[in-house]
Design a protein around this motif. Structure first.
Motif, short mmCIF file in Angstrom:
data_model
loop_
_atom_site.label_atom_id
_atom_site.label_comp_id
_atom_site.label_asym_id
_atom_site.label_seq_id
_atom_site.Cartn_x
_atom_site.Cartn_y
_atom_site.Cartn_z
N ALA A 58 36.70 8.03 17.08
CA ALA A 58 36.67 9.47 16.76
C ALA A 58 37.67 10.25 17.59
O ALA A 58 38.18 11.29 17.14
CB ALA A 58 35.26 10.02 16.98
N SER A 59 37.99 9.78 18.79
CA SER A 59 38.95 10.51 19.64
C SER A 59 40.37 10.42 19.09
O SER A 59 41.23 11.19 19.52
CB SER A 59 38.91 9.96 21.06
OG SER A 59 39.41 8.63 21.12
N PRO B 178 48.33 -0.79 17.40
CA PRO B 178 48.06 0.50 16.74
C PRO B 178 47.12 0.32 15.55
O PRO B 178 47.19 -0.66 14.81
CB PRO B 178 49.45 0.95 16.28
CG PRO B 178 50.40 0.25 17.18
CD PRO B 178 49.76 -1.08 17.48
N THR B 179 46.21 1.26 15.41
CA THR B 179 45.25 1.24 14.31
C THR B 179 45.36 2.53 13.51
O THR B 179 45.74 3.58 14.05
CB THR B 179 43.82 1.10 14.85
OG1 THR B 179 43.56 2.19 15.76
CG2 THR B 179 43.64 -0.22 15.59
N PRO B 180 45.03 2.50 12.20
CA PRO B 180 45.12 3.72 11.39
C PRO B 180 44.12 4.77 11.87
O PRO B 180 42.94 4.49 12.03
CB PRO B 180 44.78 3.23 9.98
CG PRO B 180 45.01 1.76 10.01
CD PRO B 180 44.68 1.32 11.39
N LEU C 260 49.32 5.84 12.84
CA LEU C 260 49.00 4.70 13.69
C LEU C 260 48.98 5.14 15.16
O LEU C 260 49.97 5.68 15.67
CB LEU C 260 50.03 3.59 13.49
CG LEU C 260 50.03 2.92 12.10
CD1 LEU C 260 51.15 1.90 12.01
CD2 LEU C 260 48.68 2.27 11.81
N LEU C 261 47.85 4.92 15.81
CA LEU C 261 47.70 5.20 17.24
C LEU C 261 47.03 4.00 17.90
O LEU C 261 46.14 3.36 17.31
CB LEU C 261 46.85 6.45 17.47
CG LEU C 261 47.46 7.79 17.02
CD1 LEU C 261 46.46 8.92 17.22
CD2 LEU C 261 48.75 8.08 17.78
N SER C 262 47.44 3.72 19.12
CA SER C 262 46.85 2.59 19.85
C SER C 262 45.46 2.95 20.35
O SER C 262 45.17 4.10 20.67
CB SER C 262 47.75 2.22 21.05
OG SER C 262 49.01 1.77 20.60
N ASP C 263 44.62 1.93 20.39
CA ASP C 263 43.26 2.09 20.92
C ASP C 263 43.35 2.00 22.44
O ASP C 263 43.20 0.93 23.05
CB ASP C 263 42.36 1.01 20.35
CG ASP C 263 40.92 1.15 20.82
OD1 ASP C 263 40.58 2.22 21.36
OD2 ASP C 263 40.16 0.19 20.64
N THR D 105 43.00 10.48 23.66
CA THR D 105 42.27 9.35 23.08
C THR D 105 41.59 8.55 24.19
O THR D 105 42.06 8.49 25.33
CB THR D 105 43.21 8.45 22.28
OG1 THR D 105 44.21 7.90 23.16
CG2 THR D 105 43.90 9.24 21.18
N ARG D 106 40.48 7.90 23.81
CA ARG D 106 39.73 7.06 24.74
C ARG D 106 39.57 5.67 24.12
O ARG D 106 39.25 5.55 22.93
CB ARG D 106 38.35 7.66 25.05
CG ARG D 106 38.43 8.99 25.80
CD ARG D 106 37.04 9.55 26.05
NE ARG D 106 36.36 9.90 24.79
CZ ARG D 106 36.52 11.06 24.16
NH1 ARG D 106 37.35 11.98 24.66
NH2 ARG D 106 35.88 11.29 23.04
N LYS D 107 39.79 4.69 24.91
CA LYS D 107 39.72 3.31 24.43
C LYS D 107 38.33 3.01 23.89
O LYS D 107 37.31 3.32 24.53
CB LYS D 107 40.07 2.34 25.56
CG LYS D 107 40.07 0.88 25.13
CD LYS D 107 40.53 -0.01 26.25
CE LYS D 107 40.41 -1.48 25.87
NZ LYS D 107 41.23 -1.80 24.68
#
Length: 233
Positions: A146-147, A28-30, A89-92, A140-142
């Motif tokens: 921005a997504s 997860p990234t900020p 925090l959301l995963s890429d 979200t898109r890997k």
């Protein structure tokens, strides 16, 4: 590579887990929350105590994947435009989330501008029953940061805490000028009569001096005309 009996299945399991983790994305990234309102610092009381800006009723943000919540945060507003945005925090990875916005039923007590490091003020706040007022979808898109940006949804009660100080006392009024006594009518009449009495009377029949037609001035005694012989005895 030689493996002991029973070790091969374990190695295959770890390798499969590693590949699945790589396929799903990184850790997860900020991810920023854009559009969060600004609640500037304010003052309260007769001492004009400096307090930290915040919402009166904070907002909770819950991110769900399916029906399972994966992260949650409480937003209290930014104190100035220079403050960095709040983040979650959301995963890429390629994923679809449900964003749930709710507003707390309890007011958040104002906090002093300077908070001690060991203070547990943030943990003392109880949100109460948070009422959901909006839900959004986030896809979200890997590899596309921005997504993962979340856009703030305004709550039903967006009020910030504001300054509440007693009004300043009005400036003292200038001293009033003393009242002037009214003029004495009797004294004014006496003064006028005295002025009339002291004036010299004018004889209207007396001839005016100067100008043509005026009477000649009398001669002085003993005076004689030049070149005239005085009469005899």
């Amino acid at each position: 590579m030689n493996l002991r009996p029973g070790a091969r299945p374990l190695a295959v399991f770890f390798l499969g887990s590693l590949l699945a983790s790589a396929a799903c994305g990184g850790p997860p990234t900020p991810s920023p929350i854009e559009g969060e309102p600004i609640c500037p610092d304010f003052e309260i009381g007769a001492t004009r105590a400096h307090m930290r800006g915040s919402f009166r009723f904070p907002v909770t943000l819950t991110v769900r994947e399916g029906k399972e919540p994966i992260t949650r945060t409480t937003l209290t507003g930014r104190r100035s435009k220079d403050d960095p945005p709040s983040r979650i925090l959301l995963s890429d990875e390629d994923a679809e989330y449900e964003i749930e916005w709710a507003q707390c039923e309890n007011q958040r007590a104002p906090r002093t501008r300077v908070v001690a490091r060991e203070s547990k003020d943030a943990a003392e706040y109880a949100c109460g029953n948070a009422t959901v007022y909006k839900t959004d979808k986030l896809v979200t898109r890997k590899g596309d940061a921005a997504s993962r940006t979340v856009h703030f949804a305004a709550p039903p009660k967006p009020e910030c805490w504001e300054s509440e100080v007693p009004p300043a006392p009005p400036p003292p009024a200038p001293p009033a000028a003393p009242d002037q006594p009214p003029p004495d009518a009797g004294a004014a009449a006496d003064a006028g009569a005295a002025a009339d009495a002291g004036a010299a009377p004018v004889d209207a029949s007396a001839p005016r001096d100067g100008g043509s037609g005026g009477a000649a001035k009398p001669r002085r005694a003993g005076a004689a005309d030049a070149g005239t012989t005085p009469p005899g005895p």
